[in-house]
Structures are given as C-alpha cells and as structure tokens.
Design an enzyme around this catalytic site. Structure first.
Site, PDB file in Angstrom:
ATOM      1  N   GLY A  38       9.505   4.296   1.476  1.00  0.00           N
ATOM      2  CA  GLY A  38       9.609   2.910   1.042  1.00  0.00           C
ATOM      3  C   GLY A  38       9.390   2.707  -0.443  1.00  0.00           C
ATOM      4  N   ASN A  67      13.203   3.722   9.419  1.00  0.00           N
ATOM      5  CA  ASN A  67      13.039   3.701   7.966  1.00  0.00           C
ATOM      6  C   ASN A  67      13.960   2.681   7.296  1.00  0.00           C
ATOM      7  OD1 ASN A  67      12.987   7.327   7.976  1.00  0.00           O
ATOM      8  ND2 ASN A  67      11.270   5.949   8.261  1.00  0.00           N
ATOM      9  N   ASP A 127       1.999   7.817   1.520  1.00  0.00           N
ATOM     10  CA  ASP A 127       1.389   6.780   2.363  1.00  0.00           C
ATOM     11  C   ASP A 127       0.098   7.260   3.020  1.00  0.00           C
ATOM     12  OD1 ASP A 127       2.303   8.580   4.199  1.00  0.00           O
ATOM     13  OD2 ASP A 127       3.454   7.149   5.388  1.00  0.00           O
ATOM     14  N   ASN A 128      -0.558   8.280   2.426  1.00  0.00           N
ATOM     15  CA  ASN A 128      -1.839   8.690   3.005  1.00  0.00           C
ATOM     16  C   ASN A 128      -2.833   9.092   1.927  1.00  0.00           C
ATOM     17  OD1 ASN A 128      -2.164  11.879   3.001  1.00  0.00           O
ATOM     18  ND2 ASN A 128       0.015  11.407   3.309  1.00  0.00           N
ATOM     19  N   CYS A 170      -9.112   7.807 -13.431  1.00  0.00           N
ATOM     20  CA  CYS A 170      -8.198   8.437 -12.478  1.00  0.00           C
ATOM     21  C   CYS A 170      -8.354   7.754 -11.117  1.00  0.00           C
ATOM     22  CB  CYS A 170      -8.451   9.942 -12.384  1.00  0.00           C
ATOM     23  SG  CYS A 170      -9.871  10.425 -11.380  1.00  0.00           S
ATOM     24  N   CYS A 173     -11.753   7.921  -9.529  1.00  0.00           N
ATOM     25  CA  CYS A 173     -12.815   7.084 -10.106  1.00  0.00           C
ATOM     26  C   CYS A 173     -12.986   5.806  -9.292  1.00  0.00           C
ATOM     27  CB  CYS A 173     -12.484   6.710 -11.550  1.00  0.00           C
ATOM     28  SG  CYS A 173     -12.644   8.028 -12.756  1.00  0.00           S
ATOM     29  N   CYS A 186       2.330   2.425   8.266  1.00  0.00           N
ATOM     30  CA  CYS A 186       3.364   1.439   8.580  1.00  0.00           C
ATOM     31  C   CYS A 186       3.765   1.507  10.057  1.00  0.00           C
ATOM     32  CB  CYS A 186       4.597   1.687   7.716  1.00  0.00           C
ATOM     33  SG  CYS A 186       4.318   1.503   5.949  1.00  0.00           S
ATOM     34  N   CYS A 243     -17.442  11.022 -11.587  1.00  0.00           N
ATOM     35  CA  CYS A 243     -16.222  11.225 -10.799  1.00  0.00           C
ATOM     36  C   CYS A 243     -16.069  12.711 -10.468  1.00  0.00           C
ATOM     37  CB  CYS A 243     -14.999  10.734 -11.572  1.00  0.00           C
ATOM     38  SG  CYS A 243     -13.427  11.088 -10.725  1.00  0.00           S
TER      39      CYS A 243
END
Length: 253
Positions: A38, A67, A127-128, A170, A173, A186, A243
């Site tokens: 996406g 999709n 997406d993870n 980053c 952080c 999704c 961090c």
C-alpha cells in the site's frame, strides 16, 4: 539531460528548489524501497515518474485480490505475480528510463546490510514493527537517510531520519525495539484505501526533498494523520541518549 528528459521533467525544472541541478541529482539517485504494498506502490510510482534513476524494490509477497483495494501499482491481470516484479512493470510503463531492480526476498539483516549502503535514501514501506526496526538499524549503521510510514484503519504516521543532522532521532529513539507493540495488520484491522496513497506519496515527496537537498521538518518530528477528520498533527521528537540503536544525538554506536 537530453531533449526528451528536459521535456519530461520540465515542471520540476521550473521549481527553483529543484531546477536542473536537483533533477540531475534525481536521475543519478538510488532509492531502496522496502515493501511493495500500500505504501510502496504510490512511493515507487511517484519516484519513478519524478525520474529517480534507480529503484530497488524489496518484497517477498505476491499480488492478491485483496491488495487491489489500495495497492495501486498492481492490477487484476498481475494477481499471483511477485509484487516487486509487478511494481517494476508499473513504474517502467510510466518511465522506461528508470532502472527498477526487484529483490524477491524478506528484508532480513543480511540483505539490508548489503542493500542499504548502496542507496542514497531508504523508504520503509513495510507493515510490521520488527522489519521497521531492522531497516532503521541498517540505516543508522550505514549512515543513510530513512523515510518511514505506517497506516492502519484511518490513522497514519510519517517520519524522517537524516543522519547528516545531529539532532535527527532515529526510529528506535521514538519506538523502543524492546517494547514491541501488539501488531495491527490490515488483514485483521482494515485500512482506508486512500490513506496509504497519501502516506506513500508523502514518503516519495520526502525522499525527493532529501535527494535535492531541501529541508524537512520531519527530521525532528513525526506527522500524525487522521484521515477520518482529515487532520494533520506534527509531534516534536528528540534523540534519546540511551537509544539502543543510534546511541546518542550524534548518532554514535
């Protein structure tokens, strides 16, 4: 640039912030896009149409009928094709001069360690959480700018890490790698189709600005997007001295 390129990119050449020098930077640039769904679809299409010379697309998934509601680089006729190959077809149909290198693989540490240092800018269109952290770590270690985005339901986030700016935090952080959230996908939560188009296009915009040397407020903030109310809210971010990835505001390890 040849005459055909001067015509194709004429609307960029009219912009003082891009002009001939900026467009030539785009033509010489290498961008790595991790994720061909996406977010990766509109990002790749806009980077390709803008004339980014070399796009590397990493994704191990294939195009599925579900999709097509939002992943605009893919088509009905390409269901079952690897997404990275589908995006290559889509980009080169718009701009055949762009070199699109599909990498049909999971974005693990070894692959990212090879691909990230070769890129001028990296786009995290995954997406993870785990993959986002891997991409961020690889960018910190290689000193490469990162544009990341995320979208679920009607809500999205967008941010930029630029190691050339000492006060640019980053991804780790802000989102501690040790505190992984409950994954929201999704497939189970749903997503508003135009939202991923908005965020992916904005990722392309930020990448183009980085390549052309334009400033961005997103190097020190995260943009929250509420598509239901069409609200955009920037949240100021800062580097974490503790961090676990970049280590300190000067990005030392």
């Amino acid at each position: 640039m040849n005459d055909a390129q001067l015509l194709r990119y004429s609307r960029h050449l009219m912009l003082n912030e891009i002009d001939v020098e900026g467009q030539e930077r785009l033509l010489a640039a290498r961008v790595l896009i991790v994720g061909a769904g996406g977010l990766g679809s509109p990002a790749a299409l806009y980077l390709g149409s803008a004339g980014v010379g070399h796009l590397t697309i990493v994704d191990d998934d294939t195009v599925d009928a579900t999709n097509l509601q939002r992943q605009i680089a893919h088509t009905q006729s390409r269901i079952g094709l690897e997404k990275a190959l589908s995006i290559r077809e889509a980009v080169q149909a718009i701009n055949p001069d762009v070199v699109v290198e599909p990498v049909i693989a999971r974005a693990d540490e070894a692959l990212l360690a090879k691909l990230v240092p070769a890129a001028d800018v990296v786009l995290d269109c995954t997406d993870n959480f785990l993959t986002r952290q891997r991409v961020n770590r690889a960018c910190v270690e290689a000193g490469r700018p990162l544009v990341w985005g995320a979208a679920i339901r009607f809500d999205a986030q967008l941010g930029v890490y630029d190691p050339r700016q000492k006060d640019s935090p980053c991804y780790a952080c802000t989102f501690d790698p040790a505190s992984a959230p409950t994954e929201e996908r999704c497939a189970t939560m749903g997503v508003f189709a135009p939202l991923v188009g908005m965020i992916g296009s904005m990722q392309a915009a930020e990448a183009i600005k980085l390549i052309c040397g334009m400033a961005s407020d997103l190097t020190r903030s995260m943009l929250l997007v509420d598509a239901r109310g069409m609200r955009f809210m920037p949240i100021g971010l800062s580097c974490r001295s503790d961090c676990p990835v970049c280590g300190n505001p000067a990005h030392g390890h």
